[in-house]
Motif scaffolding. Structure first.
Motif, PDB file in Angstrom:
ATOM      1  N   VAL A 150     -30.128  53.295 -57.574  1.00 46.86           N
ATOM      2  CA  VAL A 150     -29.266  53.559 -58.738  1.00 46.86           C
ATOM      3  C   VAL A 150     -28.874  52.192 -59.292  1.00 46.86           C
ATOM      4  O   VAL A 150     -28.616  51.263 -58.508  1.00 46.86           O
ATOM      5  N   LEU A 151     -28.845  52.053 -60.627  1.00 46.42           N
ATOM      6  CA  LEU A 151     -28.416  50.773 -61.206  1.00 46.42           C
ATOM      7  C   LEU A 151     -26.922  50.596 -60.942  1.00 46.42           C
ATOM      8  O   LEU A 151     -26.141  51.526 -61.180  1.00 46.42           O
ATOM      9  N   GLN A 152     -26.559  49.412 -60.470  1.00 45.42           N
ATOM     10  CA  GLN A 152     -25.156  49.145 -60.135  1.00 45.42           C
ATOM     11  C   GLN A 152     -24.229  49.459 -61.324  1.00 45.42           C
ATOM     12  O   GLN A 152     -23.183  50.095 -61.157  1.00 45.42           O
ATOM     13  N   ALA A 153     -24.637  49.063 -62.522  1.00 44.79           N
ATOM     14  CA  ALA A 153     -23.777  49.249 -63.703  1.00 44.79           C
ATOM     15  C   ALA A 153     -23.544  50.736 -63.982  1.00 44.79           C
ATOM     16  O   ALA A 153     -22.472  51.120 -64.471  1.00 44.79           O
ATOM     17  N   GLU A 154     -24.545  51.569 -63.643  1.00 42.90           N
ATOM     18  CA  GLU A 154     -24.405  53.012 -63.909  1.00 42.90           C
ATOM     19  C   GLU A 154     -23.680  53.745 -62.779  1.00 42.90           C
ATOM     20  O   GLU A 154     -23.191  54.865 -62.970  1.00 42.90           O
ATOM     21  N   ALA A 155     -23.623  53.106 -61.603  1.00 39.74           N
ATOM     22  CA  ALA A 155     -22.899  53.713 -60.473  1.00 39.74           C
ATOM     23  C   ALA A 155     -21.394  53.456 -60.589  1.00 39.74           C
ATOM     24  O   ALA A 155     -20.579  54.197 -60.038  1.00 39.74           O
ATOM     25  N   THR A 156     -21.054  52.412 -61.311  1.00 39.05           N
ATOM     26  CA  THR A 156     -19.640  52.024 -61.422  1.00 39.05           C
ATOM     27  C   THR A 156     -18.921  52.932 -62.420  1.00 39.05           C
ATOM     28  O   THR A 156     -19.358  53.082 -63.567  1.00 39.05           O
ATOM     29  N   LEU A 157     -17.859  53.542 -61.969  1.00 38.36           N
ATOM     30  CA  LEU A 157     -17.146  54.492 -62.836  1.00 38.36           C
ATOM     31  C   LEU A 157     -16.363  53.768 -63.929  1.00 38.36           C
ATOM     32  O   LEU A 157     -15.788  52.698 -63.685  1.00 38.36           O
ATOM     33  N   ASP A 158     -16.322  54.382 -65.107  1.00 44.24           N
ATOM     34  CA  ASP A 158     -15.461  53.878 -66.180  1.00 44.24           C
ATOM     35  C   ASP A 158     -14.012  54.221 -65.799  1.00 44.24           C
ATOM     36  O   ASP A 158     -13.780  55.146 -65.002  1.00 44.24           O
ATOM     37  N   PRO A 159     -13.018  53.501 -66.339  1.00 45.81           N
ATOM     38  CA  PRO A 159     -11.622  53.717 -65.914  1.00 45.81           C
ATOM     39  C   PRO A 159     -11.154  55.172 -66.090  1.00 45.81           C
ATOM     40  O   PRO A 159     -10.456  55.711 -65.230  1.00 45.81           O
ATOM     41  N   GLU A 160     -11.587  55.825 -67.164  1.00 46.28           N
ATOM     42  CA  GLU A 160     -11.172  57.221 -67.434  1.00 46.28           C
ATOM     43  C   GLU A 160     -11.679  58.169 -66.338  1.00 46.28           C
ATOM     44  O   GLU A 160     -10.918  58.972 -65.788  1.00 46.28           O
ATOM     45  N   SER A 161     -12.971  58.043 -66.004  1.00 42.00           N
ATOM     46  CA  SER A 161     -13.554  58.918 -64.964  1.00 42.00           C
ATOM     47  C   SER A 161     -12.881  58.651 -63.623  1.00 42.00           C
ATOM     48  O   SER A 161     -12.602  59.585 -62.866  1.00 42.00           O
ATOM     49  N   ALA A 162     -12.637  57.376 -63.325  1.00 33.92           N
ATOM     50  CA  ALA A 162     -12.003  57.028 -62.052  1.00 33.92           C
ATOM     51  C   ALA A 162     -10.609  57.645 -61.981  1.00 33.92           C
ATOM     52  O   ALA A 162     -10.211  58.200 -60.946  1.00 33.92           O
ATOM     53  N   ALA A 163      -9.891  57.598 -63.101  1.00 28.60           N
ATOM     54  CA  ALA A 163      -8.529  58.140 -63.129  1.00 28.60           C
ATOM     55  C   ALA A 163      -8.543  59.658 -62.955  1.00 28.60           C
ATOM     56  O   ALA A 163      -7.753  60.220 -62.185  1.00 28.60           O
ATOM     57  N   VAL A 164      -9.484  60.336 -63.634  1.00 29.41           N
ATOM     58  CA  VAL A 164      -9.583  61.808 -63.533  1.00 29.41           C
ATOM     59  C   VAL A 164      -9.940  62.198 -62.100  1.00 29.41           C
ATOM     60  O   VAL A 164      -9.360  63.124 -61.522  1.00 29.41           O
ATOM     61  N   LEU A 165     -10.897  61.467 -61.519  1.00 28.27           N
ATOM     62  CA  LEU A 165     -11.337  61.767 -60.148  1.00 28.27           C
ATOM     63  C   LEU A 165     -10.160  61.646 -59.174  1.00 28.27           C
ATOM     64  O   LEU A 165      -9.971  62.486 -58.301  1.00 28.27           O
ATOM     65  N   GLU A 166      -9.388  60.612 -59.370  1.00 23.02           N
ATOM     66  CA  GLU A 166      -8.218  60.354 -58.523  1.00 23.02           C
ATOM     67  C   GLU A 166      -7.178  61.461 -58.732  1.00 23.02           C
ATOM     68  O   GLU A 166      -6.681  62.053 -57.773  1.00 23.02           O
ATOM     69  N   ALA A 167      -6.907  61.780 -59.999  1.00 20.71           N
ATOM     70  CA  ALA A 167      -5.842  62.736 -60.315  1.00 20.71           C
ATOM     71  C   ALA A 167      -6.216  64.154 -59.881  1.00 20.71           C
ATOM     72  O   ALA A 167      -5.394  64.888 -59.341  1.00 20.71           O
ATOM     73  N   GLU A 168      -7.465  64.539 -60.126  1.00 16.68           N
ATOM     74  CA  GLU A 168      -7.858  65.931 -59.834  1.00 16.68           C
ATOM     75  C   GLU A 168      -8.228  66.135 -58.373  1.00 16.68           C
ATOM     76  O   GLU A 168      -8.228  67.262 -57.888  1.00 16.68           O
ATOM     77  N   GLY A 169      -8.608  65.039 -57.720  1.00 17.39           N
ATOM     78  CA  GLY A 169      -8.938  65.125 -56.282  1.00 17.39           C
ATOM     79  C   GLY A 169     -10.109  66.045 -55.979  1.00 17.39           C
ATOM     80  O   GLY A 169     -10.139  66.670 -54.919  1.00 17.39           O
ATOM     81  N   ASP A 170     -11.069  66.153 -56.924  1.00 17.92           N
ATOM     82  CA  ASP A 170     -12.248  66.999 -56.712  1.00 17.92           C
ATOM     83  C   ASP A 170     -13.104  66.398 -55.578  1.00 17.92           C
ATOM     84  O   ASP A 170     -13.765  65.375 -55.740  1.00 17.92           O
TER      85      ASP A 170
END
Ligand code: NAP
Length: 464
Positions: free
Chosen positions: A228-248
């Motif tokens: 996987v390309l490192q740049a594409e594996a790295t989450l954008d701040p919005e996705s990271a925040a949603v993942l953290e908040a929703e705890g999916d």
């Protein structure tokens, strides 16, 4: 006349489609011990179990173990299987209304969604559903050809079907030879020249539709690396925040696997699987009518009005040279004659499984469950609760007297009609003969089964 559902006057239920939702209709109705139900289950193929036989990947035999529960339902005395009988060809809605109090449509979603980009019709561009049906030995797809002489292949979409397709392309002959993959596919894949497989996701790893066990398997091939390309594996701040908040939990595990793949060394195995994110296909490029490449646009992620994270095209483009493309962007339902259909969703019009029309015409006693009711989502078990909801409506309607009033609800009446329309109808005991022959051929070859893929041959075995 005694009450419908009593021993003297059983409830007659026809089920169209012998996949998981059809069988969960039976098991859910059997839970209503107070009811006497006579089931007639129809399938256009001589074989039951729908996508469990023709969709679930051959290297995922554990997922096929649900067949044992379906088999148990089928062994109840008041169950009949009418295989090789097609709704709209051999039997019609009027026939069903003449013989049954309730009709359940569980016909699934056999088509695929289009991408809607130029070049989709080029030779070498296929739907994933076609490839899946081919390697699983679905009789309608046996003669389909896939050019496995191509070195590079793109699989569009990051759902579990895309995972199945990519996995089958990446596995060695030895890995596949122990499965129940159809012989023609096993042979073709043995000679495959595929070296590069690209999986293309339009959003990021946090939004991927695959599930953790499936993405985990991508890192466990005998002779294929994953990257996987490192740049594409790295989450954008919005996705990271949603993942953290929703705890999916599933999304968190998915992201962890992708991060791991981005840090792995490519060890030099024969094949390389590259999982890409944040790219959308805009065109399939061709030469002399054949696919030679796929044009992609790079996406960024934006929050939609509904709060969902959506892909938005940038002006960055790239072309990946590929000779084979599998579009794996979801299944699609098929309209059934005389049954109200929602074109947009690819489903039968219904509320909670009760079929309904826009014009209020009578659909009393007609129901639906599974993918043709709710769309092609969820795992096999999701159909259990889906069928349970519809069965709840069926039982409620029966209690309220809202059932179809068949002219001839006798078992023999329906049987006579079916046999007159399709003399090569396959019963459940005849299917068991096909099953026994397939498993005994499999045993001899150290495989779960060796499938028959020709309907005439299946009929011969069944009637021998
Ligand atoms: P799916 O899970 O709905 O995935 C469809 C994929 O296609 C998504 O990644 C979606 O991306 C992408 N997509 C849709 N339109 C697109 C477009 N225009 N351009 C690019 N990408 C596009 O469908 P599926 O893989 O066919 O699976 C169907 C169901 O069967 C799922 O519920 C799946 O879990 C289940 N299944 C389960 C297993 C298993 O348990 N092992 C195996 C096979 C299938 P977006 O998310 O951005 O829309």
């Amino acid at each position: 006349m005694s009450e419908v559902g009593s021993e003297a006057n059983p409830l007659r239920v026809a089920i169209i489609g012998a996949g998981p939702s059809g069988f969960y209709t039976v098991s859910n109705l059997l839970k209503h011990k107070e009811l006497h139900v006579e089931f007639d289950m129809f399938d256009r193929l001589p074989t039951p179990f729908g996508l469990v036989r023709a969709g679930v990947a051959p290297d995922h035999q554990k997922d096929k173990s649900v067949q044992r529960a379906y088999d148990k339902s089928a062994q109840t005395a008041n169950f009949r299987f009418y295989g090789n009988v097609e709704y709209g060809r051999d039997i019609h809605l009027d026939d069903l209304k003449r013989h049954y109090h309730q009709v359940m449509f569980t016909s699934g979603a056999p088509f695929d969604r289009n991408l809607g980009v130029p070049g989709e019709e080029l030779v070498g561009s296929h739907s994933a559903t076609e490839f899946v049906a081919w390697y699983n030995g679905h009789p309608d797809f046996v003669n389909h050809q896939f050019d496995l002489d191509q070195e590079s292949v793109a699989v569009i979409g990051v759902g579990n079907v895309a995972m199945d397709v990519a996995r089958i392309l990446c596995k060695t002959h030895a890995e596949l030879a122990v499965t129940d993959m159809a012989d023609h596919a096993l042979e073709a894949l043995k000679n495959s020249k595929v070296k590069n497989v690209y999986i293309l996701g339009r959003r990021g790893p946090a939004q991927a539709a695959f599930t953790p066990p499936e993405i985990k398997e991508m890192g466990e091939f005998e002779d294929a690396d994953v990257t996987v390309l490192q740049a594409e594996a790295t989450l954008d701040p919005e996705s990271a925040a949603v993942l953290e908040a929703e705890g999916d939990k599933n999304a968190q595990k998915n992201v962890a696997y992708i991060e791991d793949y981005a840090t792995r060394e490519i060890s030099g195995k024969s094949r390389l699987l590259t999982i890409r994110f944040l790219v959308s296909p805009t065109e399939l490029i061709g030469e002399d009518g054949r696919v030679t490449g796929i044009k992609l646009v790079k996406n960024k992620l934006v929050k939609g009005d509904d709060g969902s994270i959506r892909p938005q095209a940038t002006d960055e483009e790239e072309i990946i040279p590929v000779g084979l493309v599998f579009r794996s962007v979801g299944y699609l339902g098929q309209p059934l004659p005389n049954i109200p259909y929602n074109e947009k969703n690819g489903t039968i019009k219904n509320t909670g499984g009760r079929v309904e029309t826009d014009d209020g015409s009578d659909v009393t006693g007609i129901y639906t469950a599974g993918w043709i009711k709710r769309g092609p989502t969820g795992v096999i078990g999701t159909n259990k609760t889906c069928a349970q909801e519809t069965v709840g409506c069926m039982v409620e309607d029966l209690a309220g007297g809202l059932i179809n009033q068949p002219e001839d609800p006798s078992v023999q009446g329906a049987q006579k009609l079916i046999e007159s329309r399709q003399p090569e109808v396959i019963s459940y005991s005849e299917w068991l003969r096909i099953d026994a022959e397939e498993t005994s051929r499999g045993e001899a070859a150290g495989r779960p089964r060796v499938k028959f893929t020709d309907i005439a041959e299946m009929v011969n075995i069944a009637k021998a």
